[in-house]
Scaffold this active site. Sequence first.
Site, PDB file in Angstrom:
ATOM      1  N   GLU A 131       1.074  -3.723  -1.269  1.00  0.00           N
ATOM      2  CA  GLU A 131       0.191  -3.701  -0.099  1.00  0.00           C
ATOM      3  C   GLU A 131      -0.088  -2.249   0.293  1.00  0.00           C
ATOM      4  O   GLU A 131       0.855  -1.460   0.360  1.00  0.00           O
ATOM      5  CB  GLU A 131       0.829  -4.429   1.085  1.00  0.00           C
ATOM      6  CG  GLU A 131      -0.152  -4.535   2.237  1.00  0.00           C
ATOM      7  CD  GLU A 131       0.376  -5.343   3.427  1.00  0.00           C
ATOM      8  OE1 GLU A 131       1.527  -5.824   3.385  1.00  0.00           O
ATOM      9  OE2 GLU A 131      -0.373  -5.471   4.389  1.00  0.00           O
ATOM     10  N   GLY A 271       9.192   0.124   6.334  1.00  0.00           N
ATOM     11  CA  GLY A 271      10.431  -0.613   6.592  1.00  0.00           C
ATOM     12  C   GLY A 271      10.742  -1.664   5.549  1.00  0.00           C
ATOM     13  O   GLY A 271      11.846  -1.730   5.007  1.00  0.00           O
ATOM     14  N   ALA A 272       9.760  -2.497   5.244  1.00  0.00           N
ATOM     15  CA  ALA A 272      10.007  -3.601   4.310  1.00  0.00           C
ATOM     16  C   ALA A 272       8.678  -4.227   3.928  1.00  0.00           C
ATOM     17  O   ALA A 272       7.645  -3.907   4.517  1.00  0.00           O
ATOM     18  CB  ALA A 272      10.896  -4.646   4.972  1.00  0.00           C
ATOM     19  N   GLU A 274       6.784  -8.038   2.615  1.00  0.00           N
ATOM     20  CA  GLU A 274       6.950  -9.497   2.613  1.00  0.00           C
ATOM     21  C   GLU A 274       6.525 -10.184   1.320  1.00  0.00           C
ATOM     22  O   GLU A 274       6.155 -11.367   1.363  1.00  0.00           O
ATOM     23  CB  GLU A 274       6.142 -10.076   3.777  1.00  0.00           C
ATOM     24  CG  GLU A 274       4.605 -10.007   3.613  1.00  0.00           C
ATOM     25  CD  GLU A 274       3.940  -8.818   4.286  1.00  0.00           C
ATOM     26  OE1 GLU A 274       4.610  -7.788   4.488  1.00  0.00           O
ATOM     27  OE2 GLU A 274       2.740  -8.903   4.585  1.00  0.00           O
ATOM     28  N   GLU A 308       9.644 -10.082   8.155  1.00  0.00           N
ATOM     29  CA  GLU A 308       9.181 -10.296   6.773  1.00  0.00           C
ATOM     30  C   GLU A 308       9.266 -11.771   6.416  1.00  0.00           C
ATOM     31  O   GLU A 308       8.402 -12.311   5.739  1.00  0.00           O
ATOM     32  CB  GLU A 308       9.984  -9.456   5.774  1.00  0.00           C
ATOM     33  CG  GLU A 308      10.020  -7.951   6.069  1.00  0.00           C
ATOM     34  CD  GLU A 308       8.673  -7.319   6.327  1.00  0.00           C
ATOM     35  OE1 GLU A 308       7.668  -7.823   5.815  1.00  0.00           O
ATOM     36  OE2 GLU A 308       8.627  -6.312   7.071  1.00  0.00           O
ATOM     37  N   HIS A 311       6.362 -13.734   7.800  1.00  0.00           N
ATOM     38  CA  HIS A 311       5.117 -13.535   7.054  1.00  0.00           C
ATOM     39  C   HIS A 311       4.921 -14.633   6.007  1.00  0.00           C
ATOM     40  O   HIS A 311       3.805 -14.826   5.532  1.00  0.00           O
ATOM     41  CB  HIS A 311       5.140 -12.184   6.321  1.00  0.00           C
ATOM     42  CG  HIS A 311       4.547 -11.044   7.093  1.00  0.00           C
ATOM     43  ND1 HIS A 311       3.361 -11.126   7.776  1.00  0.00           N
ATOM     44  CD2 HIS A 311       4.976  -9.762   7.257  1.00  0.00           C
ATOM     45  CE1 HIS A 311       3.087  -9.957   8.327  1.00  0.00           C
ATOM     46  NE2 HIS A 311       4.052  -9.104   8.038  1.00  0.00           N
TER      47      HIS A 311
HETATM   48  N1  B3K Z   1       3.112  -5.633   5.338  1.00  0.00           N
HETATM   49  C1  B3K Z   1       4.022  -4.538   5.163  1.00  0.00           C
HETATM   50  C2  B3K Z   1       3.410  -3.203   5.415  1.00  0.00           C
HETATM   51  C3  B3K Z   1       2.668  -2.667   4.260  1.00  0.00           C
HETATM   52  C4  B3K Z   1       2.233  -1.246   4.508  1.00  0.00           C
HETATM   53  C5  B3K Z   1       1.366  -0.764   3.422  1.00  0.00           C
HETATM   54  N2  B3K Z   1       0.980   0.615   3.579  1.00  0.00           N
HETATM   55  C6  B3K Z   1       5.234  -4.682   6.002  1.00  0.00           C
HETATM   56  C7  B3K Z   1       5.077  -5.509   7.193  1.00  0.00           C
HETATM   57  O1  B3K Z   1       4.308  -5.259   8.088  1.00  0.00           O
HETATM   58  O2  B3K Z   1       5.706  -6.518   7.253  1.00  0.00           O
HETATM   59 ZN    ZN Z   2       4.280  -7.238   8.850  1.00  0.00          ZN
END
Ligand code: B3K
Ligand code: ZN
Length: 880
Positions: A131, A271-272, A274, A308, A311
């Site tokens: 992502e 951070g993490a 999903e 996460e 999500h």
């Molecule tokens: N969806 C990811 C973040 C991705 C960032 C890409 N540059 C983590 C989160 O929001 O859960």
């Molecule tokens: Zn998120």
Amino acid sequence: MSLQVTSQPKVIYLKDYQVPAFLIDHTQLHFELLADYTQVTATLSLCRNPESTQKNADLFLHGDKDLTLLSLAVDGELLTASAYLHDDKGLTLSDLDDKFSLEIITKIYPDENTALEGLYRSGGMYCTQCEAEGFRRITFFQDRPDVMSVYDTTLSADKTLYPILLSNGNLVDSGDSAEGRHFATWHDPHPKPAYLFALVAGDLANIEAPFTTMSGREVSLKVFADAKDLDKLDYAMQSLIKSMRWDEEVYGREYDLDVFNIVAVDFFNMGAMENKGLNIFNTSCVLAHPETTTDASYQRVEAIVAHEYFHNWSGNRVTCRDWFQLSLKEGFTVFRDSQFSADMNSSTVKRIEDVRLLRTAQFSEDAGPMAHAIRPASFIEISNFYTLTVYEKGAEVVRMLHTLLGADKFREGSDLYFERHDGQAVTTDDFISAMQDVSGRDLSQFKNWYNQAGTPVLKVTDEYDEISQCYQIHITQSCPATAGQSEKLPFHMPFSLGLLDASGSDIELDGGTTSLLELTQPSQSFSFNHIKTKPVPSLMRGFSAPVKLEYAYSPEQLMFLISHDSDGFNRWEASQKLAADIILDLVKRLQSGTQLSLDSCLIDAYRAVLTDKSLDKAMISQVLTLPSEQYLAQLSEVVDVANIHKARKFVRVELAVALENEFLETYQSARLIATKYDPSAPSIAKRALQNLSLSYLMALHQESYLELSLTQYREADNMTDSMAALALVAHSGFEQAAQTLLGDFYQKWQDDTLVVNQWFSVQASDPKEGTLARVVKLMEHSAYDAVNPNKVRSLVASFCMQNPVNFHAEDGSGYVFLADQILSLDKSNPQLAARLIGPLSKWKSYGDARAQQIREQLSRILDSGKLSADVYEVVSKSLA
Ligand code: B3K
Ligand code: ZN
């Protein structure tokens, strides 16, 4: 990340959205992970999209410029180079049938990938981050979230070096192959966009737990990490189990695969992530152990594991049509994780923490040059839009829907949204439509929140007529102009109001304690009858909308609310307002050279709270925490960094002098409660109050309190208490003790990289003079690694974001330092480099001299030539 650019990169507009010309029903991937490179074979089943109006369209596949294309075959026929167009954005194929298969073989170099997007190595393991647009660094693909595909992924690697091979979905095959290699094949039955693809290969240890879903599906949960961290995984597992149960109970959402894997990696840009069935986590957001992890980090682990996991429905089963819709999944999921954390801990404290973050950091983003709506209309680089606005303000917007509709209708709306759009890539309008359909309410004006940037301002006045016993409240709303949006339409928002009588009790309103008003007009008035005496209003209870509120509270009214408001959030809010008003008044006095003195009302209010045995300890700590320098800056028209620091420090010392006995007693009684560490809300509250009391005592700069801190440090059995003592001593001005303790701490924890990061942070956030020189020196330390984002955040970002008085030093040295760091990081990790620009982009608020110094540095970056699109976008918008 995107290409290095010298000319202006392209702006992408929401209004230009078009459905994809082709669909990819099935994606088969084979990864041959080899010592020097990785060979990726992608076999795609494509067909023309019946919804596309371009019947003979070419197929465009995104592909990063660093991808090496080895071969390309359509329906088994190898294509020669003249049969397609290959440029640094991707591949274009023409004259295609309606349905065909495409085999693409590429070569990639994970070891050289310092941008940490696509496939890279973190320590000794392979992992991915796709992502938003990282999949195009792995193979050529329609790398856009509205192309959803079923994936089968085979990984093949050396068995000794990489015994664990993971991807999305369920494991369907595995075995040994020649030359000490082995393979694993994973099938993910749920169609997903490429950004949710993931793989991991490494020598990892794991813990495992079973979970039975509400309909009886047995799921195996695993958390993987480097073997040395095996004892730090239990909390993440417990948090995962709690999240899975909570999502079933509160949202009716069930997990949908046979396994759920979490992997901890040390090199990670955020951070993490999903990824479907295979969440990848920054070690800092998953590892937890009492000896090495603070309470704040425990809570972060719980919240991010939940985020996460949530999500899986809000993001994965129902995903975004395009990246302009990012808040569809992020705002909703942050709202869900904050509801979860509120349920697991103290809901008032959680609300206070969320609002503190929003008001300090998001409001300043919304007032700066990068201000954007939660659904932006355009962007250059989507990575720059993973912002507090999209996440935190996005969550506030969902929260307002929850307030306006009520919990039951909101749940019906979310059920309808998930049911209607399962397996689809949709828009924020679809989310609102579901809420509208179940409630029968017209939410068209509410959508202004999605399209308009900037923080609305509410100006509130009131009047009371003793004779008619009528209380009236007048509210006007406005929203400042932001880039490209000079005029704003009024917002639809909930405004929760309480009225306190002279005894401090709630006056009955609408049959309860709180009236839910709805604002839709630039100016509105509301009347309340049968109000027997002039009330004290408790405005926007629970912070019912993400706005700035202006009401001329007197200090007496604020003190009254601090002691009586039935809404815990507003008790805290009153304490913050009282303290902020006082500190900002002292700033003015410092500017005019007037003598400082602290009004006794703050001391009286603090004493009352500190000695009120009926109050929850967590609340006491929140109320007695002075507004941060960053928040005070946010409240100032022109930020006087040095005097804000001085005035706040003066108030701390005066409070400590006046309440020394009370703080000492509070400290000692908390210390007496000696229990084994646990991260439950009451234990966290106990430590918070203990360490807050110690921090006030340390403000007195007395040897006896230094001793108290050193004793706490020596005796602590947990990182919260030892880190609190370390930070207090390190920042105390007792230089010798500080250096001894920092040295001791490093000796003790040098093998634990996350603890060493905290050690870096403590030093970088030291407000004493000379910190920049120490930070520069620490960058040479053997434990520092300029390509590990956690290290950069702990040293460079801590200095620039957590140390205003040093970062904004009058000689401009902080700005030069940051610009140097941005320029050098942009070469290896543009995403991270762009995230560091924030403190420079707010130049307008810091007065002419500093503004000029900052602009010089921004121009130096812009003029340096080869910038990534990431850095280019933020710097150029900041200078505009
Ligand atoms: N969806 C990811 C973040 C991705 C960032 C890409 N540059 C983590 C989160 O929001 O859960
Ligand atoms: Zn998120």
